[in-house]
Structure formats: structure tokens, C-alpha cells
Design a protein around this motif. Sequence first.
Motif, PDB file in Angstrom:
ATOM      1  N   ASN A 150      13.681   9.326  -1.643  1.00  0.00           N
ATOM      2  CA  ASN A 150      12.743   8.652  -0.757  1.00  0.00           C
ATOM      3  C   ASN A 150      11.390   9.331  -0.811  1.00  0.00           C
ATOM      4  N   TYR A 151      10.570   8.862  -1.728  1.00  0.00           N
ATOM      5  CA  TYR A 151       9.241   9.438  -1.903  1.00  0.00           C
ATOM      6  C   TYR A 151       8.192   8.362  -1.648  1.00  0.00           C
ATOM      7  N   TRP A 152       7.211   8.702  -0.830  1.00  0.00           N
ATOM      8  CA  TRP A 152       6.107   7.797  -0.566  1.00  0.00           C
ATOM      9  C   TRP A 152       5.070   7.877  -1.681  1.00  0.00           C
ATOM     10  N   ALA A 153       4.619   6.742  -2.152  1.00  0.00           N
ATOM     11  CA  ALA A 153       3.437   6.718  -3.012  1.00  0.00           C
ATOM     12  C   ALA A 153       2.451   5.752  -2.382  1.00  0.00           C
ATOM     13  N   VAL A 154       1.160   6.040  -2.531  1.00  0.00           N
ATOM     14  CA  VAL A 154       0.134   5.161  -1.986  1.00  0.00           C
ATOM     15  C   VAL A 154      -0.531   4.446  -3.157  1.00  0.00           C
ATOM     16  N   ASN A 155      -0.734   3.156  -2.999  1.00  0.00           N
ATOM     17  CA  ASN A 155      -1.249   2.329  -4.092  1.00  0.00           C
ATOM     18  C   ASN A 155      -2.697   2.682  -4.431  1.00  0.00           C
ATOM     19  N   ALA A 156      -2.915   3.138  -5.668  1.00  0.00           N
ATOM     20  CA  ALA A 156      -4.263   3.526  -6.091  1.00  0.00           C
ATOM     21  C   ALA A 156      -5.170   2.313  -6.233  1.00  0.00           C
ATOM     22  N   ASN A 157      -4.592   1.120  -6.375  1.00  0.00           N
ATOM     23  CA  ASN A 157      -5.403  -0.079  -6.553  1.00  0.00           C
ATOM     24  C   ASN A 157      -5.757  -0.776  -5.247  1.00  0.00           C
ATOM     25  N   ALA A 158      -5.243  -0.279  -4.137  1.00  0.00           N
ATOM     26  CA  ALA A 158      -5.567  -0.898  -2.848  1.00  0.00           C
ATOM     27  C   ALA A 158      -7.028  -0.585  -2.501  1.00  0.00           C
ATOM     28  N   SER A 159      -7.610  -1.402  -1.602  1.00  0.00           N
ATOM     29  CA  SER A 159      -8.998  -1.153  -1.211  1.00  0.00           C
ATOM     30  C   SER A 159      -9.074   0.178  -0.463  1.00  0.00           C
ATOM     31  N   GLU A 160     -10.269   0.749  -0.418  1.00  0.00           N
ATOM     32  CA  GLU A 160     -10.405   2.054   0.247  1.00  0.00           C
ATOM     33  C   GLU A 160     -10.001   1.985   1.702  1.00  0.00           C
ATOM     34  N   ALA A 161     -10.374   0.861   2.338  1.00  0.00           N
ATOM     35  CA  ALA A 161     -10.033   0.710   3.754  1.00  0.00           C
ATOM     36  C   ALA A 161      -8.519   0.705   3.933  1.00  0.00           C
ATOM     37  N   ASP A 162      -7.831  -0.004   3.034  1.00  0.00           N
ATOM     38  CA  ASP A 162      -6.366  -0.064   3.127  1.00  0.00           C
ATOM     39  C   ASP A 162      -5.738   1.304   2.855  1.00  0.00           C
ATOM     40  N   LYS A 179      -0.939  15.219 -11.470  1.00  0.00           N
ATOM     41  CA  LYS A 179      -1.335  14.394 -10.320  1.00  0.00           C
ATOM     42  C   LYS A 179      -0.154  14.285  -9.362  1.00  0.00           C
ATOM     43  N   LEU A 180      -0.414  14.471  -8.077  1.00  0.00           N
ATOM     44  CA  LEU A 180       0.654  14.361  -7.090  1.00  0.00           C
ATOM     45  C   LEU A 180       0.887  12.879  -6.794  1.00  0.00           C
ATOM     46  N   CYS A 181       1.912  12.321  -7.427  1.00  0.00           N
ATOM     47  CA  CYS A 181       2.136  10.872  -7.343  1.00  0.00           C
ATOM     48  C   CYS A 181       2.826  10.464  -6.052  1.00  0.00           C
ATOM     49  N   SER A 182       3.821  11.244  -5.646  1.00  0.00           N
ATOM     50  CA  SER A 182       4.535  10.843  -4.435  1.00  0.00           C
ATOM     51  C   SER A 182       5.088  12.066  -3.716  1.00  0.00           C
ATOM     52  N   ILE A 183       5.296  11.889  -2.404  1.00  0.00           N
ATOM     53  CA  ILE A 183       5.820  12.992  -1.583  1.00  0.00           C
ATOM     54  C   ILE A 183       7.015  12.497  -0.785  1.00  0.00           C
ATOM     55  N   GLY A 184       7.985  13.371  -0.602  1.00  0.00           N
ATOM     56  CA  GLY A 184       9.201  12.972   0.103  1.00  0.00           C
ATOM     57  C   GLY A 184       8.926  12.708   1.569  1.00  0.00           C
ATOM     58  N   TYR A 185       9.538  11.661   2.117  1.00  0.00           N
ATOM     59  CA  TYR A 185       9.384  11.437   3.556  1.00  0.00           C
ATOM     60  C   TYR A 185      10.666  11.747   4.311  1.00  0.00           C
ATOM     61  N   CYS A 186      11.738  11.964   3.589  1.00  0.00           N
ATOM     62  CA  CYS A 186      12.936  12.470   4.253  1.00  0.00           C
ATOM     63  C   CYS A 186      13.805  13.061   3.168  1.00  0.00           C
ATOM     64  N   THR A 239       0.837  -1.198   0.000  1.00  0.00           N
ATOM     65  CA  THR A 239       0.000   0.000   0.000  1.00  0.00           C
ATOM     66  C   THR A 239       0.874   1.251   0.000  1.00  0.00           C
ATOM     67  N   ILE A 240       2.095   1.119   0.548  1.00  0.00           N
ATOM     68  CA  ILE A 240       3.061   2.224   0.433  1.00  0.00           C
ATOM     69  C   ILE A 240       4.257   1.692  -0.331  1.00  0.00           C
TER      70      ILE A 240
END
Lengths: 428, 307
Positions: free
Chosen positions: A308-320, A125-132, A83-84
Motif C-alpha cells: 500500500n504505497y501512495w503515489a501522487v499524479n505528476a500530470n495533475a494540475s498544480e492545484a490538484d 526519484k521518490l515515487c511512492s510512500i507507504g501509507y500503512c 490524483t492519488i
Amino acid sequence: MKKLFALLLAVLMVISLVACTPGEEEKGSVYWLNFKPESDEALKEIAAMYTEETGIEVQIVTAASGTYNETLTAEMDKSTPPTIFVVGNTAAVDQWGEYCLDLTGTDIANELNTDAYMLKDADGKLCSIGYCYECYGIIVNTALLEAAGYARDYITNFETLKTVAEDVHARAAELGFDAFTSSGMDGSSSWRFTGHLINLEYYYESVDDPAAWTECPAEIKGTYMDNYKALYDLMVVNSATNRADLANGGFDAAAEFKEGKAMFYVNGNWEWSGLSEAGMKAEDLTMIPYYCGVEGEEKAGLNCGTENYWAVNANASEADQKATLDFMKWMVTDPEASALAVGTFGVMPYKNAAESTNPFLAQANAYASAGNYTMPWVTNFQPNVDAYRAAAVAAMNTYNADPTDANWDLVEAAFVAGWATQYAAAQQ
Amino acid sequence: MKKKKKTYSTAAVTSRLLRRPIRRAGWFFLMPMVAAFCIGFVWPFLHGMFLSFCQFKTTSNWKWVGFENYAKAFADQSFRYSFGYTALFAITSVILINLLAFTVAYALTQGIKGTNLFRTVFFMPNLIGGIVLGYIWSMIFDGILGAYGTSILMDTRWGFWGLIILMCWQQVGYMMIIYVAGLQAVPEDMMEAAKIDGANGWQTLTRITIPNVMPSITICTFLSLTNGFKLFDQNLALTGGLPYIINPDGTSVHTTEMLALNIYNTFYGQGANSRGTAQAKAVLFFILVALIGLIQLKSTRDKEVQQ
């Protein structure tokens, strides 16, 4: 027979009971495919804290060093994909963009304290954001520098760096240490030159022509390859190892530096935890920019940026997705968790994250506040990065074995013409 | 009545009453194996064939492109180079491995002292994984070549012979075991007859021994030939395709890159758009190895003798 039948029925009942209890589905879960092997332990600790606090399962899987793309490709195909995941440069956005959830307006994106670490696709589209973010340059053992008879702030440009390096190398036997650490050209070390040092070439080229570098250019000019050569030669000549042996690798640059056998170490702020564990003190260490003979480089700063950029999986379930976004926000706002994260990452660009204690990042900030220019990581544009760097390493091996101008032309071909070739290949 | 039930006879096992249900349920007992074969081989294989006609990022996310991938694979200079290099490697390694393995097996069936110990020692390298072997040998080679100011990563010739030596070291023991089994099965009476007829050592070897171990030769050449073509781990660990020839236009030829490594590098090294091409190369690779293997089996089978 009756007993068996009764047992079967009992098993069935238990199974149906389990099915009735509220499952993981509703709460969602987090699966982070981690990119940094050195952070694996700390992230697992953070994950356990979160699970204890909220009951939501957080799974951390770390890809082996240098195999992130392979691992991600395989994991993305599974029924429970990460998911990340990490989408760290423009090439990765091209490849994985459609798998990225648009992070615009999410809580976690709003926590960012800068917009410098956002990767967007062609549609915005904002695909990913830096986490550090991180910085790299040349780490200097100032205690040794002073022992060699130079003041802490003596080095301010290529000329002074050269003077010190050549002098120390010449007196290595007498001083008991050499100028630069031995840096092999095997996979565990060649990134120093093909992924970090080469940044100076791209950076100064982008300063000359900013319009060409707003996105990955189709070709580069190689204007500053001579500067790159000058600094690279300085580094490999003034070390304890014969440059012809560098191709095989197997040298422990970190150990050489920690044991005080070398004064200069080409690396980044992430080395701090290792150096401090080895007993080195912050006051004996500093980091200087890549001085390479460019005009006005006395005002240079460190190379700051991140992959180091976080992306969240667009195909994951909404709950995830929700669980994942909640977890990310918690990680950068919870004092204890963010302190742990900052401990392993160095610094996190979020409003409420813990303060960084990394001396090299402090050094980067000191340069910036003194008005020096920061060099962003232009290397993130490298097209087909693995193939591009592999060719450069091969050419540099040939050059190291026989450092002639003809062989340097190969290095230049790999870096400059190779860019256009790989760019074209990536666009196919 | 009860007592009678406990006595078994062969008639019970062969009776139709018992055999019919077994025969009927045969498919049921085959199921686990068939399922494993389908899941582990048939399905991935068909899926892989299908993907070679697609452009894809992950295997579940594809777009049909027809023969485009095959056209790209054939047009790829590095693929053609790897093919030639792999063929040269396979031929050299087949000859050397089989010569050495046969010689060692022949020596170790002459009843010299410590035969079992030697067999074990020769077989042992085969138990070490390819990647580990590759790294161990790269240290050995570089230890030697370092003294001459070069390295296995610096010279295509060393890379080639390094791989050959590594493969021989690993495979000779395995092939030797097969040859030993073959040599032990040569009928004593034939050897004796040859001796009585006055055949010398060379004649016995070429007229009696070799024709009789032909089945072993068939299987050993098949194994070493396909192993040579499929080589991947050792190639990755020992040279990784280095050294490259860097062309002035920025392209490069990976001079010690064999087919499997070429496919791998195409799949992962060149961005998501080349994955279909890599898949097409993999299908071509399969067809090639299968063809060569079959031709070789046919040609050596014809030389086998019936005892």
C-alpha cells in the motif's frame, strides 16, 4: 416566441454567472483510486469529513478486487485522472514511475517515521510512500490450541507445528475442529500460497545472498522450495478438505476459523476487524511465523511489509496536486481521521498518526522486540506478478490432484524457472 | 382560410415544397446516429489500429515502433496455440449449435402442445450474461466431475467440452427462434404440392424445407461462427485458460485459452511493455474474424433460393 427568447437569454445569463464564480480549478480536488476494497467505506467517511472541514472535494473510487491494474490503466487515460493512486512494488514503479510526482521533501514524506516504506525509481526519484504496513503469518486460535492439550507457546518451530497439526487432524472428530482451514486455489484464496507463503523461499534466499536481492533478481535459485513444500503439504493435508478438491475453491476459510472449526488460519493482520466483529477476542488469538524447518527458525518473526504505497499524479494540475498533498497530510495528522484510517489499515507509519490497536501488529512488534528477525515482503519483487502466480496455481492444482514428485517438479518449474521467464518477458 | 389549413391531404406530404427541406435537412437527422457510430466505433477502431504500431502504457502515451508488435505477436507460441484451439472450438460449436437449434425449431413447428412454453424455456438461457453463466456451469460441472476426483480446471478435454456445452445451452435457443421464423415462412402450397406428389418426410425436409430456410441457415451459421471466435466472458469464467502445461523452462501453455482471452492476458498480465503486442494481436484477430465471416456469408448465400 418572445417568451422563448426571454427564457433563452435567462439561461445564458445563469450560465455566464456560473462561469464567473470561482471554480473548482483554483481550489483543486482530490481523486483517490483505492486499492483495498475492505477500506472503501472508511475512506469515504474520511473523505466526507475532509470536504466538510475544508470544502475541498475528495472522491474515492475503489477498484474491484484483483482488477486494480486494469482500472488504473483506464482511469489514467481520462481527462480527470486519479490524483492519488497505488504504486505498490518495483514492477509498478517500472510501469507507472513517469506518472509519479517526486515526493522527496514534501510535508507528507517528512511525516513518515521510518524510511522502510519508500519506493524509488532508478534515478532516485521518490515515487511512492507507504501509507500503512501489514503483517501476515499463521493466525492461531489459542483457545482451541489449549483445548487440544497444548500450551499457548508450545509451537516454536516446524517440528512442533507439525506435531500439533497432525495430532489435531487425527483427533478432529473427537475434538470438533481440525488443524488448518480449507484454503481453495481459486482467485479469492490462492494468494495465501502464491503471494504470502512463498515469501519464506524468497526471504531465506535473500538472507543467503543479500547482494542479489537489492532489486528484482533476474532469476532465483529455489534453495528453500523443499521447506515451502513441507509447510504447504502440512497445511493442505491437515485440513477438513480433500486436497484434490482445492482447485475449484468455494471454501469459506474465514467462516471455518470464526466458527471454531479450525485452529490455524493462513492470513494477515487485516483480518482482525472481521474476526473481532465475529466475536473473537484478542486474548484467544495470536499469529505465528511460517515455520518451515529452516535452521534457527525459533528466532523467526512475522512477515511485515506493505503493498500500500501512495503515489501522487505528476500530470495533475498544480492545484490538484496541492489539494492532494494537503489531504494526505491531514489524513495522517488529524487525530480523528487518522484514528479512522488506522482502524481500517491497521497501522500507519507516520509520526503523528493514531496508535494501532491491532493485536496481530502488536504481536509482530513483540517478536521484533524479543530480537526475532522480521521477514520483509520479498514477494513484492515477483515479476509479471499476475501471470507468474497464475502459472504457479495451475501447477499446484496438478500437484494437489496427484501429489507425486514429478508433479512437484512442475510447481518448482513454475516458481523458479517461471521467475526467469517472466522477468525476461517484463524486460522486453 | 383558417379552416383550410387544418385539412391534410397526401398531396401535401409528397409535394416538393415539403420534401425539399426534409431532404436538405436529412443529414441533420442522421447526425446523432453518425456521431454515436463515430464516437463508439470508428474512432476507437482507428485509434486501436494506430496503437498496434506503438508501444504504450495508456492510450494517450505512445511511442511509434512500426511492425515490431506484429512480429512479436506472430512469434508468440501461445497466440498460435490459442488460434488453433479457437478454430477447433468454433467449428465444433457451429455444427452442434445449428444442428440442435434446427432440430428443436423443427420439432416446435409441428404443432405439438405447449410449443410457446418450450420456445420460451429454450430461449431463456440467452438472457443470462456470459460471466454468470460461466460460474453457474463451473459449479454444475465440478459437482459432477468432483465425484470422479477431477475438475473442469484439471483436464483440457473437460474444459473444451464444458465450453461447448455451455455455448450450446446459451445459443441454441436464440438460433432456434431464427429457424422457427424461417420454417414458418416456408410456403404452404409448396409443402402441399410435395405431399400430393408423394414426397416422404425426409424428401420434404431436404428438398423443400432446407432450401427454403437457407437465409436462416446463413444468418445462424454466421452468428454462431463469429460468436465462437469472439468468445471471451464464458471462457474467462469457466476455465480462465486452466489447466496450464508447465514447461521445464518456466514457460506455460494455457490449454483452454481462446484468442480473446489470450489478448486480454497479454494486455494486462504481462506488464506495460506487452500492450502493443496485445493490440497487434487484436487487429489480427479482427481481420481473421471478418475474413472468416465474409467467406462463410458468401458460401451460404450462394445456396439460398428465391421464392
